[in-house]
Motif scaffolding. Structure first.
Motif, mmCIF file in Angstrom:
data_model
loop_
_atom_site.group_PDB
_atom_site.id
_atom_site.type_symbol
_atom_site.label_atom_id
_atom_site.label_comp_id
_atom_site.label_asym_id
_atom_site.label_seq_id
_atom_site.Cartn_x
_atom_site.Cartn_y
_atom_site.Cartn_z
ATOM 1 N N TYR A 108 28.344 19.022 18.490
ATOM 2 C CA TYR A 108 28.433 18.661 17.337
ATOM 3 C C TYR A 108 30.027 18.575 17.005
ATOM 4 N N LEU A 121 30.287 14.992 16.403
ATOM 5 C CA LEU A 121 31.278 14.891 15.363
ATOM 6 C C LEU A 121 32.278 14.391 14.018
ATOM 7 N N ALA A 158 24.308 15.745 9.772
ATOM 8 C CA ALA A 158 24.329 15.382 11.011
ATOM 9 C C ALA A 158 22.814 15.795 11.484
ATOM 10 N N LYS A 204 19.971 14.483 10.880
ATOM 11 C CA LYS A 204 19.926 12.812 11.487
ATOM 12 C C LYS A 204 20.815 12.056 12.412
ATOM 13 N N ARG A 205 21.947 12.554 12.670
ATOM 14 C CA ARG A 205 22.961 11.677 13.528
ATOM 15 C C ARG A 205 22.467 12.119 14.703
#
Length: 128
Positions: free
Chosen positions: A43, A47, A58, A60-61
């Motif tokens: 993460y 991101l 997060a 969904k990504r």
């Protein structure tokens, strides 16, 4: 209750099931924690997430990372069929065999506290 405390608790039951639970937890907690740390690192790297309040969306990504994190968290809680459940099952059986029923209460309380800690983390990345 620290995860390492389960190992000490299992050995302190002085029985075969407690010992199996303690030894299994040595392996299981390492696998569960490394999964959580790898996911957190993923993460952060992909991101730029460094705080829980930044995790919104997060899931969904990065769905596979989020699934792995949830499985690791479920293991730390001790939910079936994840490895943490196996550990707590053996520790509970060992406690009953040793007639140390208070240990079962400690396991339940610890699982409840872990659930309270991990639930917000597992739901934080699901929306948006």
């Amino acid at each position: 209750m620290s995860q390492v405390s389960y190992v000490i608790l299992g050995i302190g039951l002085f029985g075969p099931f407690g010992t199996v639970g303690a030894l299994a937890h040595l392996l299981h907690q390492g696998l569960m924690k490394v999964t959580l740390f790898f996911c957190a690192g993923n993460y952060a790297e992909e991101l730029g997430i460094h705080r829980i309040d930044e995790m919104d969306g997060a899931g969904k990504r990065m769905p596979l990372t989020s699934i792995a994190f949830t499985i690791g968290a479920f293991g730390m809680i001790g939910l079936p069929p994840v490895a943490g459940f196996i550990t707590k099952w053996y520790l509970g059986v060992g406690a009953i065999q040793a007639e140390m029923y208070w240990v079962v209460a400690v396991l339940v309380a610890s699982s409840t506290l872990n659930a309270m800690y991990f639930y917000p983390l597992c739901t934080a990345y699901g929306s948006a």
